[in-house]
Design an enzyme around this catalytic site. Structure first.
Site, short mmCIF file in Angstrom:
data_model
loop_
_atom_site.label_atom_id
_atom_site.label_comp_id
_atom_site.label_asym_id
_atom_site.label_seq_id
_atom_site.Cartn_x
_atom_site.Cartn_y
_atom_site.Cartn_z
N GLY A 20 7.34 4.65 8.12
CA GLY A 20 6.29 5.74 8.36
C GLY A 20 6.87 6.57 9.68
N SER A 21 5.91 7.17 10.15
CA SER A 21 6.06 7.87 11.70
C SER A 21 5.98 6.85 12.73
CB SER A 21 4.59 8.80 11.77
OG SER A 21 3.49 8.20 11.88
N THR A 22 6.77 7.36 13.64
CA THR A 22 6.90 6.48 14.86
C THR A 22 5.40 6.12 15.45
OG1 THR A 22 8.96 7.17 15.37
CG2 THR A 22 7.74 6.62 17.32
N GLU A 23 4.65 7.21 15.49
CA GLU A 23 3.10 7.11 16.12
C GLU A 23 2.35 5.96 15.32
OE1 GLU A 23 -0.97 9.55 16.65
OE2 GLU A 23 0.72 10.19 15.37
N CYS B 114 13.56 10.68 6.64
CA CYS B 114 13.47 10.41 8.02
C CYS B 114 14.98 10.34 8.80
CB CYS B 114 12.95 8.75 8.14
SG CYS B 114 14.01 7.60 6.99
N LYS C 188 0.93 -1.38 0.06
CA LYS C 188 -0.06 0.02 -0.01
C LYS C 188 0.73 1.21 0.16
CE LYS C 188 -1.89 2.70 3.19
NZ LYS C 188 -1.89 4.01 2.34
N GLY D 227 3.80 3.47 13.75
CA GLY D 227 4.72 2.40 13.89
C GLY D 227 4.23 1.54 15.32
N GLU E 193 10.58 1.02 10.20
CA GLU E 193 11.67 2.01 10.05
C GLU E 193 10.74 3.27 10.02
OE1 GLU E 193 13.17 4.78 8.34
OE2 GLU E 193 13.25 4.04 6.38
N GLU F 83 10.55 15.66 15.37
CA GLU F 83 10.71 15.63 13.95
C GLU F 83 9.94 16.44 13.20
OE1 GLU F 83 11.63 11.89 10.72
OE2 GLU F 83 9.77 11.71 12.15
#
Length: 479
Positions: A236-239, A292, A184, A241, A258, A389
């Protein structure tokens, strides 16, 4: 006064790309209609609608996963490594042959300068497929045991900052290891992934081996949580993830994440300053800071800080912001209005917290999403702009006096994806690098990538590695 050197416009033709008005989902080797709604893909430089794409529903996700399972069971798991290599090699050659189309489409859909998509992104995409084509028939020699097995169906969710490159990072090792894929792309940059679907058909890849479904967060969530998936790979974003990690907890799914970063770029007083300035620019202003592993925290030794910042500002004043399809453009458009608003907000927080803002003097186009290169000085570790970030062309400058202080400040972050060191002393590079809590440490350079080298982070930057021999492990059942 001398006349400033001016560049004449050098636009790349967008006519090399034949865009349809709408696109469906790529499932089981064919483009099919989705049963959900639709999304508009927008050119961030002009706010023009490029195309409408289908938004995959949970039922569409189920169709794609089942197609990948059939292809894995009936065809791909029975295909020899030698033959898998032939498909990967064929895909790599097609990417090279159609590189101009891909580069133009990437810049239209993403907003990045054409010279970056043309000279960096797309060549690296082809290189990854070539590299993993070489591994496909040598898995038993990769150090994962005498008979490593594929996992099955891989669910892959990629971001909008490097759409084609992240696709290659995910799909190439998965196919080389013998897995099938449901991918996706990000909702704001789906077009090159759909273009890649056509490359898969042109390469005669068996139907169902690669499936591409478009959509937003609900589509990604349905894919990650689908019980028919054996492996989840997310960039993508840590949130997000963290949400994925919670969703797959307690299942047998293997996961690689990642995530975000807040990299420190450390410049010692013996570094070649002009070379370091170029590295700083590449570290944070490449791809509008949508990286990133961007070197968004500049740690510079106190006794050279004023000189380095002055030279950096002079260099930033020469960067050209504007049309991403102009071959002379250095800074393109911010990918979306949502991301632009986040950058503006966090830059405003920097002002409120007392940091000193400097912005390159450049004219912003009237249409589109733009943010000029910006440097904050007088930044402390307590400032949000030094901790969070921003994911935009914004640099925070901090100072240090000793190597120990530099390491302590660099590691004082929730993230641990990358770092940079600038010094003429090899011994200092080795000592400082060994103390960095970062997955990648560059020495006297920044943002250099190679398909043979693993990439990944520590702490809230995720876990697992992509690229190199290590990237195969994520797609193999290793005992």
């Amino acid at each position: 006064m001398p006349t400033p050197f001016e560049y004449a416009p050098a636009p790349e033709s967008r006519s090399v790309v034949d865009l349809a008005s709408s696109y469906g989902l790529f499932i089981d080797g064919e483009f099919v209609d989705g049963t959900g709604g639709s999304l508009k893909s927008i050119n961030p430089a002009t706010e023009e609608v490029l195309a409408e794409v289908a938004e995959a529903s949970a039922a569409d996700v189920d169709r794609a996963v089942k197609a990948a399972r059939r292809a894995y069971t009936r065809v791909w798991s029975k295909t020899s490594g030698k033959d898998r290599a032939k498909y990967l090699f064929r895909i790599a050659r097609l990417i090279q042959e159609r590189s101009r189309e891909l580069a133009v489409l990437e810049s239209l859909d993403n907003g990045k300068p054409i010279k970056e998509s043309r000279d960096v992104d797309i060549p690296l995409v082809a290189a990854h497929f070539f590299y993993y084509a070489g591994w496909a028939d040598k898995l038993e020699h990769a150090g994962f045991g005498p008979d490593p097995r594929p996992l099955g169906v891989a669910a892959q969710v990629i971001p909008w900052n490097f759409p084609m490159l992240m696709l290659a990072w995910k799909i190439a090792p998965a196919l080389a290891a013998g897995n099938t894929v449901v991918l996706k792309p990000a909702e704001t940059t789906p077009l090159t992934a759909l273009f890649f679907a056509d490359i898969c058909r042109q390469a005669d890849l068996p139907p169902g081996v690669v499936n591409i479904i478009t959509g937003a967060g609900d589509t990604g969530r349905a894919l990650v949580e689908h019980p028919g998936v054996d492996k989840v790979a997310f960039t993508g974003s840590t949130e997000v993830g963290k949400a994925i990690a919670r969703a797959v907890a307690g299942t047998d799914k293997k996961v690689t994440l990642e995530l975000g970063g807040k990299a420190a770029n450390i410049v010692f007083d013996d570094a070649p300053i002009d070379q370091a300035v170029e590295g700083i620019v590449a570290g944070i202003f490449f791809n509008q800071g949508h990286v990133c592993c961007a070197g968004s925290r500049l740690l510079v030794q106190e006794n050279i800080a004023d000189e380095l910042v002055a030279r950096l500002k002079r260099r930033l004043s020469t960067l050209r912001l504007g049309d991403p399809l102009d071959k002379n453009t250095d800074i393109g458009a911010i990918n979306s209005l949502e991301q632009l608003e986040r950058i503006r907000h966090l830059a405003g927080v920097g002002d409120d917290e007392g940091a000193e803002r400097w912005t390159a003097d450049c004219d912003l186009p009237a249409k589109g999403y733009w943010f000029a290169p910006t440097v904050f000085t007088g930044v402390s570790q307590a400032h949000r702009i030094a901790r969070e970030e921003i994911f935009g062309p914004v640099l925070s400058v901090l100072t240090f006096r000793t190597p120990g202080e530099a390491v302590e400040k660099a590691n004082n972050s929730a993230y641990g994806l990358s770092a940079g060191i600038w010094t003429e002393k090899g011994s200092r590079i080795l000592k400082v690098a060994s103390q960095m809590r970062a997955g990648v440490v560059w020495a006297n350079t920044f943002n250099r990538f190679d398909p043979t080298s693993p990439f990944g982070g520590y702490k809230e930057s995720g876990y697992g590695r992509e690229g190199g021999r290590h990237g195969l492990a994520a797609y193999l059942d290793v005992v």
